[in-house]
Enzyme design. Structure first.
Site, mmCIF file in Angstrom:
data_model
loop_
_atom_site.group_PDB
_atom_site.id
_atom_site.type_symbol
_atom_site.label_atom_id
_atom_site.label_comp_id
_atom_site.label_asym_id
_atom_site.label_seq_id
_atom_site.Cartn_x
_atom_site.Cartn_y
_atom_site.Cartn_z
ATOM 1 N N GLY A 1 0.818 -1.212 0.000
ATOM 2 C CA GLY A 1 0.000 0.000 0.000
ATOM 3 C C GLY A 1 0.845 1.251 0.000
ATOM 4 O O GLY A 1 0.577 2.201 0.747
ATOM 5 N N LYS B 1 -7.547 -3.830 13.038
ATOM 6 C CA LYS B 1 -6.322 -3.270 13.608
ATOM 7 C C LYS B 1 -5.980 -3.900 14.957
ATOM 8 O O LYS B 1 -4.799 -3.998 15.324
ATOM 9 C CB LYS B 1 -6.449 -1.753 13.734
ATOM 10 C CG LYS B 1 -6.562 -1.034 12.387
ATOM 11 C CD LYS B 1 -5.346 -1.287 11.503
ATOM 12 C CE LYS B 1 -5.382 -0.481 10.216
ATOM 13 N NZ LYS B 1 -4.170 -0.669 9.391
ATOM 14 N N TYR C 1 -12.910 -1.659 11.055
ATOM 15 C CA TYR C 1 -11.537 -1.145 11.080
ATOM 16 C C TYR C 1 -10.869 -1.462 12.422
ATOM 17 O O TYR C 1 -9.727 -1.928 12.467
ATOM 18 C CB TYR C 1 -11.568 0.360 10.832
ATOM 19 C CG TYR C 1 -10.216 0.998 10.647
ATOM 20 C CD1 TYR C 1 -9.533 0.864 9.438
ATOM 21 C CD2 TYR C 1 -9.633 1.756 11.655
ATOM 22 C CE1 TYR C 1 -8.281 1.473 9.246
ATOM 23 C CE2 TYR C 1 -8.391 2.356 11.481
ATOM 24 C CZ TYR C 1 -7.726 2.206 10.278
ATOM 25 O OH TYR C 1 -6.499 2.797 10.096
ATOM 26 N N SER D 1 1.586 3.438 -2.575
ATOM 27 C CA SER D 1 1.432 4.406 -3.667
ATOM 28 C C SER D 1 1.060 5.798 -3.173
ATOM 29 O O SER D 1 1.152 6.770 -3.923
ATOM 30 C CB SER D 1 0.372 3.916 -4.664
ATOM 31 O OG SER D 1 -0.905 3.839 -4.049
ATOM 32 N N ILE E 1 -3.487 11.149 11.840
ATOM 33 C CA ILE E 1 -2.392 11.508 10.939
ATOM 34 C C ILE E 1 -2.964 12.171 9.693
ATOM 35 O O ILE E 1 -4.016 11.765 9.187
ATOM 36 C CB ILE E 1 -1.576 10.262 10.537
ATOM 37 C CG1 ILE E 1 -1.161 9.470 11.782
ATOM 38 C CG2 ILE E 1 -0.362 10.642 9.706
ATOM 39 C CD1 ILE E 1 -0.300 10.215 12.776
ATOM 40 N N SER F 1 -3.348 0.681 14.461
ATOM 41 C CA SER F 1 -3.995 1.978 14.652
ATOM 42 C C SER F 1 -4.441 2.112 16.104
ATOM 43 O O SER F 1 -4.666 1.104 16.797
ATOM 44 C CB SER F 1 -5.224 2.092 13.738
ATOM 45 O OG SER F 1 -6.033 3.206 14.086
ATOM 46 N N ASN G 1 1.468 -2.220 5.344
ATOM 47 C CA ASN G 1 0.805 -0.931 5.510
ATOM 48 C C ASN G 1 -0.563 -0.846 4.827
ATOM 49 O O ASN G 1 -1.384 -0.001 5.193
ATOM 50 C CB ASN G 1 1.716 0.170 4.954
ATOM 51 C CG ASN G 1 1.001 1.493 4.798
ATOM 52 O OD1 ASN G 1 0.766 2.210 5.763
ATOM 53 N ND2 ASN G 1 0.626 1.831 3.568
#
Length: 246
Positions: A8, A158, A154, A10, A187, A141, A89
């Protein structure tokens, strides 16, 4: 020269990690999702890394699929020679409160965020075992530490990553492979850009430093965790949140 594979990578935190590890002297294998848009972004990141004097190649793979991960790890080895560091990631969000969340939204987030790590570990750990050396960093996370309303999928993914990190640390420590996790907070990334101003303000209130973290601040911690200096640190979860939990 050591090789780091970042999934991940990019855009966002992954791209920043790739650039930082290139600056540290790693050759970097940049994974991106198989789409034209992601390919273009990944190639731009690779060009930035090459400008730092290292080798950088891009590899398309849907890391939620074991066969894609197997093919990618094989291609990285053939193209770049080895894999000393792996940074897991890749991640997505599909946020909704439980009452409104569709099963497919739950399954998609688990597949990309958590199953992908199993896939990548399954393919990469044997490479590191033969080398008797490896550095693995899994991106978790704060949602996995404390939960977050509207993110049951999510948060579950995590939190699972933390258990996986500790297990791999115990299974592979005797092979000189260390495995740690980072748990970013709020972030500044494309993921947080889509949040409403009201949500952002509420979240910042809980941060002791009263500001967003920057992707570079995640990358700097990852830089240590994949370095030779990280020789006796394993199974740890490093929260990078500006004091969110205090």
């Amino acid at each position: 020269m050591s090789v780091a594979l970042i999934t991940g990578a990019s855009q966002g935190i992954g791209a920043c990690i790739a650039r930082r590890l290139a600056k540290d002297g790693f050759d970097v294998a940049i994974n991106h999702y198989p789409s034209e848009g992601d390919k273009e972004k990944a190639e731009a990141v690779a060009e930035e890394c090459r400008a730092l004097g290292v080798k950088a190649e891009i590899f398309a793979a849907d890391v939620s699929k074991m066969e894609d991960c197997e093919a990618m790890v094989k291609a990285v080895k053939e193209t770049m020679g080895s894999i000393e560091a792996l940074v897991n990631n890749a991640g997505i969000t599909k946020d909704k409160l439980l009452a409104r969340m569709a099963e497919e939204d739950y399954d998609a987030v688990i597949a990309v965020n958590q199953k992908s790590i199993f896939n990548m570990l399954k393919q990469t750990c044997p490479v590191m075992m033969k080398q008797k050396y490896g550095r693995i960093v899994n991106v978790s996370s704060v949602a996995g530490l404390y939960g977050n309303p509207g993110q049951i999928n999510y948060s579950a993914s995590k939190a699972a990553i933390i258990g996986m990190t500790k297990t791999i640390a115990k299974e592979y420590g005797k092979k000189n492979i260390v495995c740690n996790a980072v748990a970013p907070g709020l972030i500044r990334t494309p993921m947080t850009d889509v949040l409403s101003d009201e949500v952002k303000a509420k979240m910042l209130e809980a941060v002791a430093m009263k500001r967003y973290g920057e992707p570079e601040e995640i990358a700097s911690v990852v830089s240590f965790l994949v370095s030779e200096d990280c020789s006796y640190v394993t199974g740890q979860v490093i929260e990078i949140s500006g004091g969110l939990s205090m």
